[in-house]
Design a protein around this motif. Structure first.
Motif, PDB file in Angstrom:
ATOM      1  N   HIS A 283      34.295  40.995  49.158  1.00 22.09           N
ATOM      2  CA  HIS A 283      35.054  40.212  50.071  1.00 22.09           C
ATOM      3  C   HIS A 283      35.841  39.135  49.341  1.00 22.09           C
ATOM      4  O   HIS A 283      35.733  38.926  48.513  1.00 22.09           O
ATOM      5  CB  HIS A 283      33.887  39.676  50.966  1.00 22.09           C
ATOM      6  CG  HIS A 283      33.106  38.536  50.181  1.00 22.09           C
ATOM      7  ND1 HIS A 283      31.861  38.982  49.343  1.00 22.09           N
ATOM      8  CD2 HIS A 283      33.248  37.214  50.152  1.00 22.09           C
ATOM      9  CE1 HIS A 283      31.594  37.923  48.690  1.00 22.09           C
ATOM     10  NE2 HIS A 283      32.213  36.735  49.126  1.00 22.09           N
ATOM     11  N   VAL A 284      36.481  38.722  50.498  1.00 23.30           N
ATOM     12  CA  VAL A 284      37.547  37.598  49.980  1.00 23.30           C
ATOM     13  C   VAL A 284      36.836  36.293  49.631  1.00 23.30           C
ATOM     14  O   VAL A 284      36.103  35.862  50.547  1.00 23.30           O
ATOM     15  CB  VAL A 284      38.876  37.127  51.029  1.00 23.30           C
ATOM     16  CG1 VAL A 284      39.715  36.239  50.562  1.00 23.30           C
ATOM     17  CG2 VAL A 284      39.537  38.551  51.177  1.00 23.30           C
ATOM     18  N   ALA A 285      36.768  35.783  48.320  1.00 27.28           N
ATOM     19  CA  ALA A 285      35.919  34.597  47.890  1.00 27.28           C
ATOM     20  C   ALA A 285      37.045  33.596  47.836  1.00 27.28           C
ATOM     21  O   ALA A 285      36.410  32.355  47.698  1.00 27.28           O
ATOM     22  CB  ALA A 285      35.139  34.916  46.698  1.00 27.28           C
ATOM     23  N   GLY A 286      38.174  33.775  47.978  1.00 29.06           N
ATOM     24  CA  GLY A 286      39.150  32.528  47.534  1.00 29.06           C
ATOM     25  C   GLY A 286      40.571  33.016  47.800  1.00 29.06           C
ATOM     26  O   GLY A 286      40.620  34.345  47.859  1.00 29.06           O
ATOM     27  N   GLU A 287      41.719  32.036  48.068  1.00 33.62           N
ATOM     28  CA  GLU A 287      42.921  32.550  47.932  1.00 33.62           C
ATOM     29  C   GLU A 287      43.845  31.647  47.211  1.00 33.62           C
ATOM     30  O   GLU A 287      43.512  30.419  46.975  1.00 33.62           O
ATOM     31  CB  GLU A 287      43.337  32.255  49.372  1.00 33.62           C
ATOM     32  CG  GLU A 287      42.478  33.206  50.538  1.00 33.62           C
ATOM     33  CD  GLU A 287      43.123  32.901  51.845  1.00 33.62           C
ATOM     34  OE1 GLU A 287      44.422  33.361  52.248  1.00 33.62           O
ATOM     35  OE2 GLU A 287      42.325  32.333  52.676  1.00 33.62           O
ATOM     36  N   THR A 288      45.018  32.141  46.661  1.00 38.60           N
ATOM     37  CA  THR A 288      46.204  31.356  46.241  1.00 38.60           C
ATOM     38  C   THR A 288      47.347  31.699  46.945  1.00 38.60           C
ATOM     39  O   THR A 288      47.318  32.395  47.845  1.00 38.60           O
ATOM     40  CB  THR A 288      46.225  31.466  44.773  1.00 38.60           C
ATOM     41  OG1 THR A 288      46.753  32.945  44.506  1.00 38.60           O
ATOM     42  CG2 THR A 288      44.806  31.576  43.758  1.00 38.60           C
TER      43      THR A 288
ATOM     44  N   LEU B 195      38.042  36.882  36.774  1.00 37.72           N
ATOM     45  CA  LEU B 195      38.218  35.668  36.833  1.00 37.72           C
ATOM     46  C   LEU B 195      36.824  35.138  36.730  1.00 37.72           C
ATOM     47  O   LEU B 195      35.815  35.596  37.135  1.00 37.72           O
ATOM     48  CB  LEU B 195      38.739  35.353  38.264  1.00 37.72           C
ATOM     49  CG  LEU B 195      39.915  36.204  38.694  1.00 37.72           C
ATOM     50  CD1 LEU B 195      40.479  35.992  40.055  1.00 37.72           C
ATOM     51  CD2 LEU B 195      41.005  35.681  37.711  1.00 37.72           C
ATOM     52  N   LYS B 196      36.874  33.741  36.305  1.00 33.54           N
ATOM     53  CA  LYS B 196      35.574  32.974  36.353  1.00 33.54           C
ATOM     54  C   LYS B 196      35.446  32.150  37.777  1.00 33.54           C
ATOM     55  O   LYS B 196      36.338  31.722  38.515  1.00 33.54           O
ATOM     56  CB  LYS B 196      35.812  31.721  35.371  1.00 33.54           C
ATOM     57  CG  LYS B 196      35.852  32.407  33.941  1.00 33.54           C
ATOM     58  CD  LYS B 196      35.474  31.238  33.000  1.00 33.54           C
ATOM     59  CE  LYS B 196      35.770  32.099  31.536  1.00 33.54           C
ATOM     60  NZ  LYS B 196      35.362  31.097  30.461  1.00 33.54           N
ATOM     61  N   GLN B 197      34.048  32.349  38.346  1.00 41.22           N
ATOM     62  CA  GLN B 197      33.806  31.812  39.402  1.00 41.22           C
ATOM     63  C   GLN B 197      34.067  30.220  39.687  1.00 41.22           C
ATOM     64  O   GLN B 197      33.822  29.533  38.869  1.00 41.22           O
ATOM     65  CB  GLN B 197      32.316  31.853  39.830  1.00 41.22           C
ATOM     66  CG  GLN B 197      32.192  31.370  41.265  1.00 41.22           C
ATOM     67  CD  GLN B 197      30.699  31.632  41.489  1.00 41.22           C
ATOM     68  OE1 GLN B 197      29.872  31.838  40.765  1.00 41.22           O
ATOM     69  NE2 GLN B 197      30.293  31.606  42.893  1.00 41.22           N
ATOM     70  N   GLY B 198      34.955  30.204  40.587  1.00 41.08           N
ATOM     71  CA  GLY B 198      35.225  28.383  40.644  1.00 41.08           C
ATOM     72  C   GLY B 198      36.611  27.893  40.149  1.00 41.08           C
ATOM     73  O   GLY B 198      36.901  26.960  40.347  1.00 41.08           O
ATOM     74  N   ALA B 199      37.028  28.812  39.017  1.00 41.30           N
ATOM     75  CA  ALA B 199      38.123  28.421  38.013  1.00 41.30           C
ATOM     76  C   ALA B 199      39.512  28.371  38.729  1.00 41.30           C
ATOM     77  O   ALA B 199      39.712  29.422  39.561  1.00 41.30           O
ATOM     78  CB  ALA B 199      37.950  29.065  36.996  1.00 41.30           C
ATOM     79  N   PRO B 200      40.294  27.785  38.215  1.00 37.62           N
ATOM     80  CA  PRO B 200      41.703  27.699  38.927  1.00 37.62           C
ATOM     81  C   PRO B 200      42.466  29.109  38.679  1.00 37.62           C
ATOM     82  O   PRO B 200      42.109  29.595  37.366  1.00 37.62           O
ATOM     83  CB  PRO B 200      42.557  26.719  38.501  1.00 37.62           C
ATOM     84  CG  PRO B 200      41.553  25.780  37.702  1.00 37.62           C
ATOM     85  CD  PRO B 200      40.328  26.557  37.467  1.00 37.62           C
ATOM     86  N   VAL B 201      42.985  29.903  39.560  1.00 41.85           N
ATOM     87  CA  VAL B 201      43.634  31.080  39.312  1.00 41.85           C
ATOM     88  C   VAL B 201      45.224  30.948  38.869  1.00 41.85           C
ATOM     89  O   VAL B 201      45.753  30.225  39.688  1.00 41.85           O
ATOM     90  CB  VAL B 201      43.793  32.041  40.663  1.00 41.85           C
ATOM     91  CG1 VAL B 201      44.433  33.316  40.414  1.00 41.85           C
ATOM     92  CG2 VAL B 201      42.032  32.330  41.100  1.00 41.85           C
ATOM     93  N   ASP B 202      45.400  31.554  37.726  1.00 38.66           N
ATOM     94  CA  ASP B 202      46.914  31.385  37.190  1.00 38.66           C
ATOM     95  C   ASP B 202      47.702  32.611  38.093  1.00 38.66           C
ATOM     96  O   ASP B 202      47.879  33.621  37.616  1.00 38.66           O
ATOM     97  CB  ASP B 202      46.897  31.538  35.840  1.00 38.66           C
ATOM     98  CG  ASP B 202      48.351  31.383  35.325  1.00 38.66           C
ATOM     99  OD1 ASP B 202      49.429  31.457  35.982  1.00 38.66           O
ATOM    100  OD2 ASP B 202      48.372  31.065  34.077  1.00 38.66           O
ATOM    101  N   ASP B 203      48.557  32.103  39.110  1.00 38.41           N
ATOM    102  CA  ASP B 203      49.103  33.091  39.736  1.00 38.41           C
ATOM    103  C   ASP B 203      50.372  33.589  38.864  1.00 38.41           C
ATOM    104  O   ASP B 203      50.629  35.029  38.970  1.00 38.41           O
ATOM    105  CB  ASP B 203      49.832  32.472  40.918  1.00 38.41           C
ATOM    106  CG  ASP B 203      49.045  32.208  42.171  1.00 38.41           C
ATOM    107  OD1 ASP B 203      48.140  33.034  42.328  1.00 38.41           O
ATOM    108  OD2 ASP B 203      49.404  31.576  43.019  1.00 38.41           O
ATOM    109  N   GLU B 204      50.887  32.792  37.855  1.00 37.09           N
ATOM    110  CA  GLU B 204      51.924  33.593  37.165  1.00 37.09           C
ATOM    111  C   GLU B 204      51.304  34.842  36.061  1.00 37.09           C
ATOM    112  O   GLU B 204      51.660  35.833  36.143  1.00 37.09           O
ATOM    113  CB  GLU B 204      52.681  32.720  36.203  1.00 37.09           C
ATOM    114  CG  GLU B 204      53.307  31.772  36.891  1.00 37.09           C
ATOM    115  CD  GLU B 204      54.358  32.165  37.992  1.00 37.09           C
ATOM    116  OE1 GLU B 204      55.156  33.074  37.404  1.00 37.09           O
ATOM    117  OE2 GLU B 204      54.565  31.968  38.812  1.00 37.09           O
TER     118      GLU B 204
END
Length: 90
Positions: A19-24, A72-81
């Motif tokens: 499931h979707v857990a977050g979005e950038t 990815l690490k849970q809750g860590a910022p996602v680097d879109d680049e």
């Protein structure tokens, strides 16, 4: 686009992936698996199709390809680049 957090993520043949857990801006964070083997992976929005009526996201790539992407690490910022680079979108 509506808030899609919690939407089910499925393959093109309807099999559930997570499931979707977050979005950038450029990606969706997909939570796959169950505890203790949960994993968070980034799926570029260009490889996803949202169905608001069914509250689901259909991946345009295989489940195997998604599971090969970096964790990815849970809750860590996602680097879109970095995500775009791994998926060869840059």
């Amino acid at each position: 686009m509506a808030d899609i957090q919690g939407y089910r993520v499925v393959t093109t043949d309807g099999k559930s992936v997570g499931h979707v857990a977050g979005e950038t801006e450029r990606a969706l964070v997909v939570e796959c698996g169950t505890w203790p083997r949960k994993a968070w992976r980034a799926l570029p929005r260009t490889h996803a199709s949202v169905n608001e009526e069914e509250r689901s996201v259909t991946m345009k790539v295989s489940k195997e390809f998604l599971t090969q992407s970096p964790r990815l690490k849970q809750g860590a910022p996602v680097d879109d680049e970095a995500i775009a680079s791994w998926w060869a979108l840059d």
